[in-house]
Design a protein around this motif. Sequence first.
Motif, PDB file in Angstrom:
ATOM      1  N   VAL A  67     -12.994  22.652  -2.001  1.00  0.00           N
ATOM      2  CA  VAL A  67     -13.161  21.318  -2.550  1.00  0.00           C
ATOM      3  C   VAL A  67     -14.157  20.525  -1.705  1.00  0.00           C
ATOM      4  O   VAL A  67     -14.309  20.753  -0.499  1.00  0.00           O
ATOM      5  N   ASP A  68     -14.869  19.606  -2.343  1.00  0.00           N
ATOM      6  CA  ASP A  68     -15.858  18.762  -1.665  1.00  0.00           C
ATOM      7  C   ASP A  68     -15.135  17.599  -1.003  1.00  0.00           C
ATOM      8  O   ASP A  68     -14.671  16.667  -1.662  1.00  0.00           O
ATOM      9  N   ARG A  69     -15.027  17.636   0.336  1.00  0.00           N
ATOM     10  CA  ARG A  69     -14.277  16.601   1.052  1.00  0.00           C
ATOM     11  C   ARG A  69     -14.898  15.220   0.857  1.00  0.00           C
ATOM     12  O   ARG A  69     -14.183  14.223   0.701  1.00  0.00           O
ATOM     13  N   ALA A  70     -16.232  15.154   0.842  1.00  0.00           N
ATOM     14  CA  ALA A  70     -16.890  13.860   0.661  1.00  0.00           C
ATOM     15  C   ALA A  70     -16.514  13.243  -0.689  1.00  0.00           C
ATOM     16  O   ALA A  70     -16.281  12.029  -0.799  1.00  0.00           O
ATOM     17  N   LEU A  71     -16.445  14.068  -1.739  1.00  0.00           N
ATOM     18  CA  LEU A  71     -16.058  13.588  -3.049  1.00  0.00           C
ATOM     19  C   LEU A  71     -14.631  13.060  -3.034  1.00  0.00           C
ATOM     20  O   LEU A  71     -14.346  11.979  -3.567  1.00  0.00           O
ATOM     21  N   VAL A  72     -13.746  13.815  -2.396  1.00  0.00           N
ATOM     22  CA  VAL A  72     -12.348  13.401  -2.324  1.00  0.00           C
ATOM     23  C   VAL A  72     -12.209  12.090  -1.567  1.00  0.00           C
ATOM     24  O   VAL A  72     -11.486  11.173  -1.985  1.00  0.00           O
ATOM     25  N   GLU A  73     -12.923  11.961  -0.452  1.00  0.00           N
ATOM     26  CA  GLU A  73     -12.852  10.726   0.336  1.00  0.00           C
ATOM     27  C   GLU A  73     -13.365   9.535  -0.471  1.00  0.00           C
ATOM     28  O   GLU A  73     -12.821   8.430  -0.392  1.00  0.00           O
ATOM     29  N   THR A  74     -14.414   9.747  -1.251  1.00  0.00           N
ATOM     30  CA  THR A  74     -14.938   8.672  -2.093  1.00  0.00           C
ATOM     31  C   THR A  74     -13.907   8.220  -3.111  1.00  0.00           C
ATOM     32  O   THR A  74     -13.688   7.021  -3.324  1.00  0.00           O
ATOM     33  N   LEU A  75     -13.249   9.183  -3.738  1.00  0.00           N
ATOM     34  CA  LEU A  75     -12.246   8.854  -4.746  1.00  0.00           C
ATOM     35  C   LEU A  75     -11.061   8.117  -4.142  1.00  0.00           C
ATOM     36  O   LEU A  75     -10.571   7.129  -4.705  1.00  0.00           O
ATOM     37  N   LEU A  76     -10.609   8.589  -2.996  1.00  0.00           N
ATOM     38  CA  LEU A  76      -9.392   8.035  -2.411  1.00  0.00           C
ATOM     39  C   LEU A  76      -9.625   6.719  -1.678  1.00  0.00           C
ATOM     40  O   LEU A  76      -8.661   6.037  -1.317  1.00  0.00           O
ATOM     41  N   LEU A  88      -4.226   2.423  -2.033  1.00  0.00           N
ATOM     42  CA  LEU A  88      -3.957   3.756  -1.491  1.00  0.00           C
ATOM     43  C   LEU A  88      -4.585   3.889  -0.112  1.00  0.00           C
ATOM     44  O   LEU A  88      -5.790   3.715   0.048  1.00  0.00           O
ATOM     45  N   GLN A  89      -3.770   4.176   0.865  1.00  0.00           N
ATOM     46  CA  GLN A  89      -4.233   4.337   2.242  1.00  0.00           C
ATOM     47  C   GLN A  89      -3.971   5.771   2.697  1.00  0.00           C
ATOM     48  O   GLN A  89      -2.820   6.229   2.702  1.00  0.00           O
ATOM     49  N   VAL A  90      -5.043   6.506   3.048  1.00  0.00           N
ATOM     50  CA  VAL A  90      -4.906   7.882   3.525  1.00  0.00           C
ATOM     51  C   VAL A  90      -4.558   7.855   5.009  1.00  0.00           C
ATOM     52  O   VAL A  90      -5.281   7.262   5.815  1.00  0.00           O
ATOM     53  N   THR A  91      -3.447   8.480   5.361  1.00  0.00           N
ATOM     54  CA  THR A  91      -3.035   8.521   6.772  1.00  0.00           C
ATOM     55  C   THR A  91      -3.819   9.563   7.558  1.00  0.00           C
ATOM     56  O   THR A  91      -4.182   9.337   8.707  1.00  0.00           O
ATOM     57  N   ASP A  92      -4.077  10.715   6.941  1.00  0.00           N
ATOM     58  CA  ASP A  92      -4.856  11.754   7.613  1.00  0.00           C
ATOM     59  C   ASP A  92      -5.266  12.813   6.599  1.00  0.00           C
ATOM     60  O   ASP A  92      -4.693  12.931   5.524  1.00  0.00           O
ATOM     61  N   TYR A  93      -6.310  13.548   6.974  1.00  0.00           N
ATOM     62  CA  TYR A  93      -6.780  14.691   6.187  1.00  0.00           C
ATOM     63  C   TYR A  93      -6.467  15.965   6.963  1.00  0.00           C
ATOM     64  O   TYR A  93      -6.693  16.030   8.176  1.00  0.00           O
ATOM     65  N   GLN A 117       0.827  -1.202   0.000  1.00  0.00           N
ATOM     66  CA  GLN A 117       0.000   0.000   0.000  1.00  0.00           C
ATOM     67  C   GLN A 117       0.863   1.255   0.000  1.00  0.00           C
ATOM     68  O   GLN A 117       1.948   1.284   0.577  1.00  0.00           O
ATOM     69  N   THR A 118       0.339   2.288  -0.651  1.00  0.00           N
ATOM     70  CA  THR A 118       0.949   3.606  -0.607  1.00  0.00           C
ATOM     71  C   THR A 118       0.189   4.448   0.400  1.00  0.00           C
ATOM     72  O   THR A 118      -1.038   4.561   0.336  1.00  0.00           O
ATOM     73  N   HIS A 119       0.915   4.998   1.367  1.00  0.00           N
ATOM     74  CA  HIS A 119       0.296   5.833   2.401  1.00  0.00           C
ATOM     75  C   HIS A 119       0.448   7.301   2.019  1.00  0.00           C
ATOM     76  O   HIS A 119       1.555   7.751   1.725  1.00  0.00           O
ATOM     77  N   ALA A 120      -0.675   7.997   2.012  1.00  0.00           N
ATOM     78  CA  ALA A 120      -0.656   9.385   1.565  1.00  0.00           C
ATOM     79  C   ALA A 120      -1.341  10.294   2.579  1.00  0.00           C
ATOM     80  O   ALA A 120      -2.363   9.934   3.176  1.00  0.00           O
ATOM     81  N   ARG A 121      -0.752  11.464   2.766  1.00  0.00           N
ATOM     82  CA  ARG A 121      -1.427  12.535   3.515  1.00  0.00           C
ATOM     83  C   ARG A 121      -2.199  13.374   2.516  1.00  0.00           C
ATOM     84  O   ARG A 121      -1.709  13.663   1.415  1.00  0.00           O
ATOM     85  N   VAL A 122      -3.408  13.770   2.878  1.00  0.00           N
ATOM     86  CA  VAL A 122      -4.263  14.551   1.985  1.00  0.00           C
ATOM     87  C   VAL A 122      -4.534  15.909   2.620  1.00  0.00           C
ATOM     88  O   VAL A 122      -4.913  15.998   3.798  1.00  0.00           O
TER      89      VAL A 122
END
Length: 402
Positions: A15-24, A30-35, A4-9
């Motif tokens: 920007v629409d956070r809900a849209l971004v969360e859906t995409l990511l 892809l694993q989001v570490t934090d927003y 997995q690739t860990h990314a900070r967002v």
Amino acid sequence: MRAQTHARVVLDDEVDRALVETLLSSSPQLQVTDYRELGQAEQTNGHGGDALIVACAAFSPAVGDYVRAARQTLPERPVLLLCTSETNGYLSEAIDSGVEDVVTVPLDADPRLAHATSHQLVFTVEKAMARKREQRTITAERLGRMICVLGLKGGGGKTLTSTNLAASLADAGHSVALVDLDLQFGDVGLTLGMSPERTVYDLVRSGGSLDAEKLEDFLTVHPSGIRALLAPARPDQAGVVTTDFLRDVYPLLRTMHEYVIVDTPPSFTPEVIGAVDVASEVCLVAMLDSLSLKNSKLGLETLELMDFGGRVRFVLNRADSNVGISRDDVVAIIGRAPDVLVPSDRNITRSVNQGEPIALQHRRSDAARSFHALAGLYIADEESSNGANRARRRRRLFRRGR
């Protein structure tokens, strides 16, 4: 299975956070570490992620400032821009700020679009990370020599020397890249008879990440084997080419070639200073002309102020001109004797007009022999260095044997 690739967002306030969360969240790779919000200071605490994804409605000065600060904090971490609109004409500004690549996302959360966009984003992140790994390995590889050719008075033979030095090195069987750093009025293409179909301006405008394979597509190949990165076709295009961008180009060229020759404008512009900072050596060109010699003396003093530690070679062009300045006068003004004397030759002007280096067109002329002699000095340096390295290895083996 890929790791997995860990990314900070980081998100801006439009920007629409809900849209971004859906995409990511649509890809298991892809694993989001934090927003985080764009206004928050970049803090890593050891958990900055493998990549930084900046999600915004459009690129803005605030986004650019954040990216620059983030790059200073973790320069090895790639930065991706996730935009919900077109790049609004600021692609070059985004790249200059440190963004590796830009992905435009749909404005709705349609599952099929989200999956496709997520797949594209993961691919783009992995590509950016691979590029960063490639840049790190460059420092461990053997870099080719980078020679900045300086001529601090126009018309002194700087481009003539650059092109003929490059041609002589190529003629001796070496791989050579030639960079035209005179971004407004570069003449390397004209001197070599090459049409500027793709220039450094086109390379900058192409956007995206920069690697050796991409750079290869923008080099113009001369019949001698020289591969040239030509100056922009028009002066108004020069402003797009930044010092930071060129700083990424040079190490790639040095991994691809044994020699990188940089032809410079007749002044210490930011681009020239940036090139000298990373060059392995300098070739200073002057004429039997009081103005040229004065500027060359100031150029040597400037190199000292810059703490330039590489070798500086001195070429005197039109060295046989009878203009009331002797070679002793040259030594008195410059403080050293020339390494190479290039005589006057009307075939030089003819060769430039025909777009063919005199080092190849009139090999038996004294001028051609001078340029081949200059190339020979650099080749001899290399052979001497290789011999010294072999001797050191033999001494280490001898000590181990004892």
